[in-house]
Design a protein around this motif. Structure first.
Motif, mmCIF file in Angstrom:
data_model
loop_
_atom_site.group_PDB
_atom_site.id
_atom_site.type_symbol
_atom_site.label_atom_id
_atom_site.label_comp_id
_atom_site.label_asym_id
_atom_site.label_seq_id
_atom_site.Cartn_x
_atom_site.Cartn_y
_atom_site.Cartn_z
ATOM 1 N N GLY A 45 3.101 8.663 8.447
ATOM 2 C CA GLY A 45 2.284 7.960 7.459
ATOM 3 C C GLY A 45 1.896 8.766 6.252
ATOM 4 N N ASN A 46 0.609 8.839 5.984
ATOM 5 C CA ASN A 46 0.086 9.413 4.751
ATOM 6 C C ASN A 46 -0.802 10.606 5.096
ATOM 7 O OD1 ASN A 46 -1.150 9.989 2.323
ATOM 8 N ND2 ASN A 46 -1.884 7.922 1.936
ATOM 9 N N GLN A 47 -0.295 11.821 4.869
ATOM 10 C CA GLN A 47 -1.068 13.012 5.220
ATOM 11 C C GLN A 47 -2.340 13.155 4.397
ATOM 12 O OE1 GLN A 47 1.781 16.626 5.905
ATOM 13 N NE2 GLN A 47 -0.035 16.757 7.184
ATOM 14 N N ASP B 277 0.832 -1.213 0.000
ATOM 15 C CA ASP B 277 0.000 0.000 0.000
ATOM 16 C C ASP B 277 0.865 1.260 0.000
ATOM 17 O OD1 ASP B 277 -2.575 -1.251 0.052
ATOM 18 O OD2 ASP B 277 -2.208 -1.777 2.145
ATOM 19 N N ILE B 278 2.014 1.186 0.652
ATOM 20 C CA ILE B 278 2.959 2.304 0.621
ATOM 21 C C ILE B 278 3.386 2.561 -0.823
ATOM 22 C CG2 ILE B 278 5.260 3.096 1.311
ATOM 23 C CD1 ILE B 278 4.912 1.269 3.829
ATOM 24 N N LEU C 240 0.010 0.254 7.334
ATOM 25 C CA LEU C 240 -1.323 0.668 7.778
ATOM 26 C C LEU C 240 -1.404 2.187 7.931
ATOM 27 C CD1 LEU C 240 -2.306 -2.040 10.438
ATOM 28 C CD2 LEU C 240 -3.314 -1.688 8.179
ATOM 29 N N LEU C 241 -0.341 2.814 8.406
ATOM 30 C CA LEU C 241 -0.345 4.272 8.554
ATOM 31 C C LEU C 241 -0.419 4.969 7.198
ATOM 32 C CD1 LEU C 241 2.258 4.821 11.421
ATOM 33 C CD2 LEU C 241 -0.239 4.708 11.569
ATOM 34 N N ASP D 75 -4.622 2.905 6.008
ATOM 35 C CA ASP D 75 -5.824 2.738 6.829
ATOM 36 C C ASP D 75 -6.209 4.089 7.424
ATOM 37 O OD1 ASP D 75 -7.508 2.205 9.211
ATOM 38 O OD2 ASP D 75 -7.161 0.096 8.680
ATOM 39 N N LYS D 76 -7.256 4.697 6.884
ATOM 40 C CA LYS D 76 -7.643 6.051 7.305
ATOM 41 C C LYS D 76 -8.026 6.093 8.775
ATOM 42 C CE LYS D 76 -10.473 10.001 5.950
ATOM 43 N NZ LYS D 76 -11.274 10.617 4.889
ATOM 44 N N GLU D 77 -8.695 5.056 9.257
ATOM 45 C CA GLU D 77 -9.154 5.048 10.647
ATOM 46 C C GLU D 77 -7.966 5.017 11.613
ATOM 47 O OE1 GLU D 77 -12.710 2.927 13.186
ATOM 48 O OE2 GLU D 77 -11.693 1.749 11.638
ATOM 49 N N ILE D 78 -7.009 4.120 11.374
ATOM 50 C CA ILE D 78 -5.840 4.019 12.252
ATOM 51 C C ILE D 78 -4.966 5.260 12.134
ATOM 52 C CG2 ILE D 78 -3.663 2.758 12.564
ATOM 53 C CD1 ILE D 78 -5.242 0.175 12.009
ATOM 54 N N ASN D 79 -4.780 5.745 10.920
ATOM 55 C CA ASN D 79 -3.978 6.951 10.704
ATOM 56 C C ASN D 79 -4.527 8.119 11.514
ATOM 57 O OD1 ASN D 79 -3.624 9.655 9.267
ATOM 58 N ND2 ASN D 79 -2.096 8.437 8.179
ATOM 59 N N ASN D 80 -5.828 8.338 11.445
ATOM 60 C CA ASN D 80 -6.415 9.489 12.122
ATOM 61 C C ASN D 80 -6.532 9.290 13.637
ATOM 62 O OD1 ASN D 80 -6.995 11.613 10.114
ATOM 63 N ND2 ASN D 80 -8.120 9.968 9.099
ATOM 64 N N LEU D 81 -6.649 8.059 14.088
ATOM 65 C CA LEU D 81 -6.583 7.806 15.528
ATOM 66 C C LEU D 81 -5.228 8.231 16.076
ATOM 67 C CD1 LEU D 81 -8.352 4.342 16.015
ATOM 68 C CD2 LEU D 81 -8.788 6.404 17.369
#
Length: 507
Positions: free
Chosen positions: A408-410, A139-140, A356-357, A360-366
């Motif tokens: 991760g992914n801004q 995914d990266i 995942l960072l 995965d939008k949910e984990i990233n934003n948590l």
């Protein structure tokens, strides 16, 4: 065993390499192989592996609550949990050096071109990641502009996964807009660093409790940070070229007129009282001083919406003034990365977390914003726009790491309600405007001169803070500074950089 460890002997002495490879093979029996046999989650009835994340920033009161929420989502996906470790900026270098030298168990570590990246690669602190990216970072690779991974390599090897963010970079200042309005300061007149002087003078004369221009050891090199230099992959290693002049001659920046002019301006501002008197020794981050209402202006890396990002932390309205044109260097591609430590017991799990960072939008934003309803709430009818819960302000927040640019992914990040809804589109436009350095893609391999680099960095610690802050007279100190640099071996480092750069350009 983990494929990435096959290239490990490039970086370490034979004995160390052998011990690490053996250790890697041992851990593989309970890690990679086991994960493959159990569908990739790394569990076969045993306890999940805890992945530790270390990054520079302010420790957060509610970090344990956020970890628990992240791990509810993460553990079923990859059979691993996350332990978040934010280390205060003033302690970061010492903590990182201690972890590296002691071999303390760690997994994911923040690194950057301006944070001794290639120096730590030369020490063997970080694992090579190419094979791990292929196996566990799909995914990266799918989401990240290839320029990031290519531009951050050392001799064709990735030792860090860049944050997916702006690729171009520019420097400038963040300004308290309320104070600018109060004194009717016209920010549009600012084109050069000297143009800031009337603004600083006004604040000095009218706001005795506010530092006009705040500098500390946590925000780079003050005015000296804003010069037109490409550090060729690592700002902690001497030897620079101009990003925009079209020349590829490697220079000792302390010998350049640009350095001397910036040091003279810092000295002038310091003597005028515009710069804080403890600038040479302070480890307080400017935005923390600004949050306390004690700062008018400070220098930082710029990008679209940087002022609004920082505004949410500081609690005062901010405006950014860009002082340099957008450029793209290897250092920008490696300006914020997550590396995997050589002491990681299951590096494949660490890579799965980084993946995942980035996906995965949910984990990233948590990780970046905390728990919905407690640390933020979504605006009515908006899925991506957030605001503070009722009764919470900048000073009462219990989870606000402000480290999105590190982790991760801004492009997965929520936007605060004071930010431009078109922020991510403007990031892409900003990247497109970047002027490419002639050395883009080149990273200096410092292995052959690591002893000289260590000696030079000791000299820099002695002299550079005084130059940065204006606390010393550059006319008096620069000759002494240069003499010490020469004795430490700076010319050997610059010659090695020039040789490698010439070879790179010839290809």
């Amino acid at each position: 065993m983990v494929k990435s460890l096959k290239v490990w002997p490039r970086l370490a002495a034979a004995a160390m390499a052998l011990s690490l490879v053996l250790a890697g093979c041992s851990s593989d029996k309970g890690g990679t192989t086991q994960g493959a046999e159990s569908g990739g989650n790394g569990e076969s009835g045993g306890k999940s592996y805890e992945v530790t994340l270390y990054y520079p920033g302010t420790p957060q009161k509610d970090v344990a609550l956020v970890e628990a929420e992240i791990n509810k989502k993460m553990e079923p996906k990859i059979g691993a949990t996350l332990k978040i470790n934010a280390i205060d900026w003033g302690q970061w270098d010492n903590k990182l050096n201690l972890m590296i030298s002691s071999g303390e168990k760690s997994d994911i570590i923040f690194t950057a071109a301006w944070q001794n990246y290639t120096v730590n690669v030369a020490k063997g602190a970080f694992l090579p990641l190419n094979d791990l990216l292929d196996q566990y970072g799909q995914d990266i690779k799918k989401n990240l502009d290839p320029a990031f991974l290519e531009g951050s390599q050392v001799d064709g090897v990735n030792y860090g996964v860049p944050t997916n963010k702006e690729l171009a970079a520019t420097r400038g200042v963040l300004v308290r807009q309320d104070l600018a309005d109060k004194y009717k300061l016209d920010l549009t007149t600012v084109k050069t660093w000297s143009d800031l002087e009337p603004l600083l003078k006004t604040i000095k004369e009218n706001e005795p409790a506010v530092t006009p221009f705040y500098i500390s050891n946590t925000n780079g090199n003050g005015l000296l940070e804003n010069l037109d230099w490409d550090y060729l992959g690592d700002a902690s290693v001497p030897g620079v070229i101009s990003k925009t002049a079209g020349t590829t001659t490697v220079l000792n920046e302390v010998e350049t007129p640009e350095f001397q002019e910036a040091a003279a301006l810092a000295r002038k501002w310091y003597q005028a009282g515009y710069i804080n008197s403890d600038a040479a020794t302070s480890n307080v981050f400017p935005k923390d001083q600004a949050k306390a209402g004690k700062v008018f202006m400070w220098t930082d890396g710029m990008k679209p919406g940087k002022d609004k990002e920082e505004e949410g932390y500081v609690g005062y309205p901010l405006t950014q003034i860009e002082m340099t044109q957008p450029t793209i260097t290897t250092g920008d591609a490696s300006g914020a990365m997550l590396a995997i430590s050589r002491s990681s017991e299951q590096p494949e799990k660490a890579m799965q977390v980084i993946n995942l960072l980035h996906s995965d939008k949910e984990i990233n934003n948590l990780l970046n914003f905390g728990i919905e309803g407690k640390h933020y709430v979504k605006k009515d009818g908006e899925d991506n726009i957030i605001t503070l819960p009722a009764g919470v302000d900048a000073n009462s927040r219990t989870y606000n790491p402000g480290a999105q640019w590190q982790l991760g992914n801004q492009f997965l990040n929520f936007l605060w309600d004071n930010e431009d809804p078109q922020k991510w589109e403007k990031f892409k436009e900003f990247n497109a405007k970047g002027v490419k350095s002639p050395a883009l893609g080149f990273t200096f391999n410092s292995q052959s001169v690591k002893n000289e680099i260590a000696a030079v960095n000791n000299v820099n610690k002695q002299f550079k803070p005084g130059m940065t802050s204006g606390a010393v007279d550059p006319n008096e100190m620069i000759p002494k500074y240069l003499e010490k640099l020469k004795a430490a071996g700076i010319d050997k480092i610059i010659a090695a950089k020039q040789e490698q750069l010439d070879a790179f350009l010839s290809k």
